[in-house]
Structure formats: C-alpha cells, structure tokens
Design an enzyme around this catalytic site. Structure first.
Site, PDB file in Angstrom:
ATOM      1  N   ASP A 154      16.677  57.916  56.960  1.00 15.76           N
ATOM      2  CA  ASP A 154      17.736  57.775  56.946  1.00 15.76           C
ATOM      3  C   ASP A 154      18.473  57.469  55.753  1.00 15.76           C
ATOM      4  O   ASP A 154      19.404  57.673  54.965  1.00 15.76           O
ATOM      5  CB  ASP A 154      18.544  57.021  58.039  1.00 15.76           C
ATOM      6  CG  ASP A 154      18.955  57.798  59.506  1.00 15.76           C
ATOM      7  OD1 ASP A 154      19.096  58.998  59.468  1.00 15.76           O
ATOM      8  OD2 ASP A 154      18.829  57.229  60.730  1.00 15.76           O
ATOM      9  N   VAL A 155      17.921  56.255  55.119  1.00 13.67           N
ATOM     10  CA  VAL A 155      18.225  55.492  54.087  1.00 13.67           C
ATOM     11  C   VAL A 155      17.845  56.521  52.798  1.00 13.67           C
ATOM     12  O   VAL A 155      18.673  56.574  51.850  1.00 13.67           O
ATOM     13  CB  VAL A 155      17.612  54.024  53.966  1.00 13.67           C
ATOM     14  CG1 VAL A 155      17.793  53.486  52.643  1.00 13.67           C
ATOM     15  CG2 VAL A 155      17.960  53.169  55.030  1.00 13.67           C
TER      16      VAL A 155
END
Length: 396
Positions: free
Chosen positions: A178-179
């Site tokens: 996600d990051v």
C-alpha cells in the site's frame, strides 16, 4: 494549474503550491499519496462518505478518541462528507473534479462511473486533469479481485520470502505494498504534471498493488525473470551477500552488513581477526556466501565479547554498516541522535498533533505542515459554498 484555491486555505510556498487535488481515496495507498502532495503545498480536498474514511475507526491505538492510523496519513487536508447516493452531493463532487488539477481514487475499476466521476467523463469537462486510479490487480482481467495489502503480500510471493526457512510464511509488519503503491502514484502524478506543463495534456495514471509489489521485490523478481530461479525463505539471511544479517553479541543481536570485500576486511580488523580476511574461503563475497556456515561462528565468537551498542559505535566509526535491532521508539531515538528531527507538530492548541516528518528535504521549497488531520466534514460548509459558486478564474 488552478488559479483559484479552496476557501480560507493557508497559502503555501511549496513546489506544488496552487495544485488542487480531489482526493476520493480511502484507507492507505491513496491517502498516503495525497498527504505527501499536501506536504509539498498542494490543496488537498478529502472527499469522504457520510461515515468517513474507514481508518477513522481502526483503533486502538488512539490519540484522545481519534485513531492514530487515520492521524498518520491525513495531515494537510480538508474534509467534505458527500453522500453519492444524493444527486446534490454528486453535483458537488463533479464540480470538484472539474476544477481539480489531480483526482485520485481507489474504488473498484469503474466504481465511480455511475456518478459521472470516471476518467472519460471527468476529462470531457476537464481535459487537463491528472486522473489517478489505484487498484489491487489492475483494470483488466483482475478488475474483480478486491485489493488488500495482505492479499498482495501473499499473491506476489513476498510472504514466501519472509520468515524462517523451516517455519511458516509471514506478512511484513506494515502494509508495505500500500505504501509502495502510494509512492508510485505520487511519482506518476508529478511526472504527469510535468508533461501537462509542457503540453497542456492531462492523462490517466493507473497504479496497482501487484505491479508495485513485483517491481518492489527487486533482486528476487530479477532472480526469477532473468535467472529462472525461484527464491525461498532464508530468515534474516541474504541470498547473495554474507555477512548481511543479525548476529548475536554479548547482549542483543546486531545487524552486520559487510556487503563488499573492503567492508569485510574492516570488520575483521575491528573484531581483531584480521587474518580471516585473507583466508581463501572468505576473501571474496562469493566465497563468504558459499562458506557462510564456516564463517558465521568465527564472527560470533568475537562479537560476544561486547554488547550491540558498543559494537555499533566501533563498526560504524570504522566504516562497517551495522545497527542494533530497535523497537520503533528506538528508531525515533536514533533519528533524533542523528539530527534528523523525525517528529514535527501540525495544528495549534488542542488540535496540535505530533506527526512524522516528510521524508524529502528541499533546500528552496521545504515541506510544510499547515493543517492537522481533519475531522469528518470539518470544512464541508465552506467547500460546498465554494463549489456551488461560479469559478472566478479558470485553468491556465
């Protein structure tokens, strides 16, 4: 670039000052990207449903009664709550999209089409828009698969690489993809803004978690696609370098990363076993990697004579990369020790929130921290009023 900014928005001098971002994203990847853009001066309007971003309720831990998860990725934004089941709110959302320089969303593919907020519809009224879509598995054959970081860690192969060789696979301690996808979205937006500056053209940017994962597996991906080799779990060891792992000392484990022959020689000098560096079994990295089971106990024998912190200071002074295995508080303490000032405050008075510093430093246009993470619909009235009025100045 939009000449008119959102009402009462503190003016910034960051490199993205004047860029209006319509943030229709939720959870992590999108909000992380838009937070980075806000730090750099962009006007970010966070569009939430009537119940708010899911992370508002992801607790504990909390600061007061607010989820620290939400606080960690939403500074610098204004919030407007819109119920897209209501035509009046859809009209406000469409007007925001029409005025925006950047629109970012992470709905299911075509999830916004029924509201007239898909790329093709938005660009008819806003041909310069940078429309950024984040999905789990793309807009093609994987469009129907929900995109959650843990799923991608499993599907991509990351979990097969994480954990002890004889133990079960493990997820990474954070939602790493996600990051990573949020960072890739940010890179794409910045590149597209540069292209628009040169040509006047907007475009669609698509980022998906699986593609971010596969490029993020770097050497492991290359081992497969270029070397026809499927990597496997090695615990904390490195498949191609030794020593490059935690080793025990008199108290705690210490990461030792002597990644080339010169660093290994310096390591041996500090440990008082200089002759080891000339042993033909260990002279080159390929030799050390092949004979790691013979070399490891020789290193450990010396490392057990001092504690991890003492060895860390000695090894770093000699030019050998190493580091103690800290908990997160220790990581922040180390950053303070190195003068990185890792914590900044955003907001004033009771709304002030400590937050992690933006990771990029600019000599001329530093990141700024103008607004605390917004309460749900905190700026709804002023934003609705602004979006219902004629736009005084259009895009230039």
């Amino acid at each position: 670039m939009s000449e008119s900014s959102t009402p009462d928005r503190p003016s910034g001098a960051g490199p993205l000052s004047g860029v209006l971002v319509a943030d229709f994203s939720r959870i992590l990847a999108g909000p992380y990207a838009t937070m980075l853009l806000a730090d750099l001066g962009a006007d970010v309007v966070k569009v939430e449903g009537p119940h708010g971003d899911d992370t508002r309720s992801w607790m504990p831990p909390v600061r007061g009664d607010v989820s620290t998860y939400y606080l960690g990725i939403n500074r610098g934004k204004r919030s407007v709550a819109l119920d897209l089941r209501q035509e009046s709110d859809v009209a406000i959302a469409r007007e925001l999209a029409r005025r925006a320089d950047v629109l970012i969303e992470n709905f299911k593919p075509d999830g916004l089409a029924k509201y007239g907020l898909d790329f093709d519809t938005v660009r008819r009224d806003n041909p310069g828009v940078i429309y950024t879509s984040i999905t789990g598995f793309g807009s093609g054959a994987g469009r129907h698969v929900p995109g959650y970081d843990l799923m991608v860690q499993a599907i991509s192969g990351l979990m097969s690489l994480t954990g002890d060789p004889d133990g079960p696979p493990y997820r990474a301690g954070i939602s790493v993809f996600d990051v990573m996808a949020g960072n890739h979205a940010t890179i794409g937006i910045l590149a597209a803004l540069r292209h628009r500056d040169a040509t006047g053209e907007g475009q669609l940017i698509e980022v998906n978690l699986l593609s971010s994962a596969l490029t993020g597996l770097v050497n492991h991906s290359s081992a497969y696609v270029a070397g026809d080799t499927v990597p496997y779990r090695m615990g904390n060891a490195h498949p191609s370098v030794f020593p490059y792992e935690p080793l025990p000392t008199a108290d705690n484990d210490l990461i030792v990363t002597a990644a080339n022959d010169g660093q290994f020689r310096k390591l041996c000098e500090v440990l008082g076993i200089t002759a080891i560096a000339d042993d033909p079994r260990f002279a080159r990295n390929a030799d050390r990697t092949a004979n790691r089971e013979e070399l490891r106990p020789l290193l450990i024998e010396q490392l057990r004579k001092r504690g991890a912190e003492e060895w860390f200071d000695l090894l770093v002074e000699a030019g050998v990369p190493s580091g103690p295995i800290n908990t997160i508080d220790g990581g922040f303490a180390m950053a303070e020790r190195f003068g990185l000032e890792p914590v900044v405050s955003v907001g004033e008075g009771e709304r002030a929130v400590p937050t992690t510093r933006h990771p990029i430093r600019f000599s001329a246009t530093p990141a700024t921290y103008r607004l605390p993470p917004p309460q749900l619909d905190e700026h709804g009235d002023e934003l609705r009023k602004w979006l219902s009025e004629p736009e005084e100045q259009g895009r230039v």
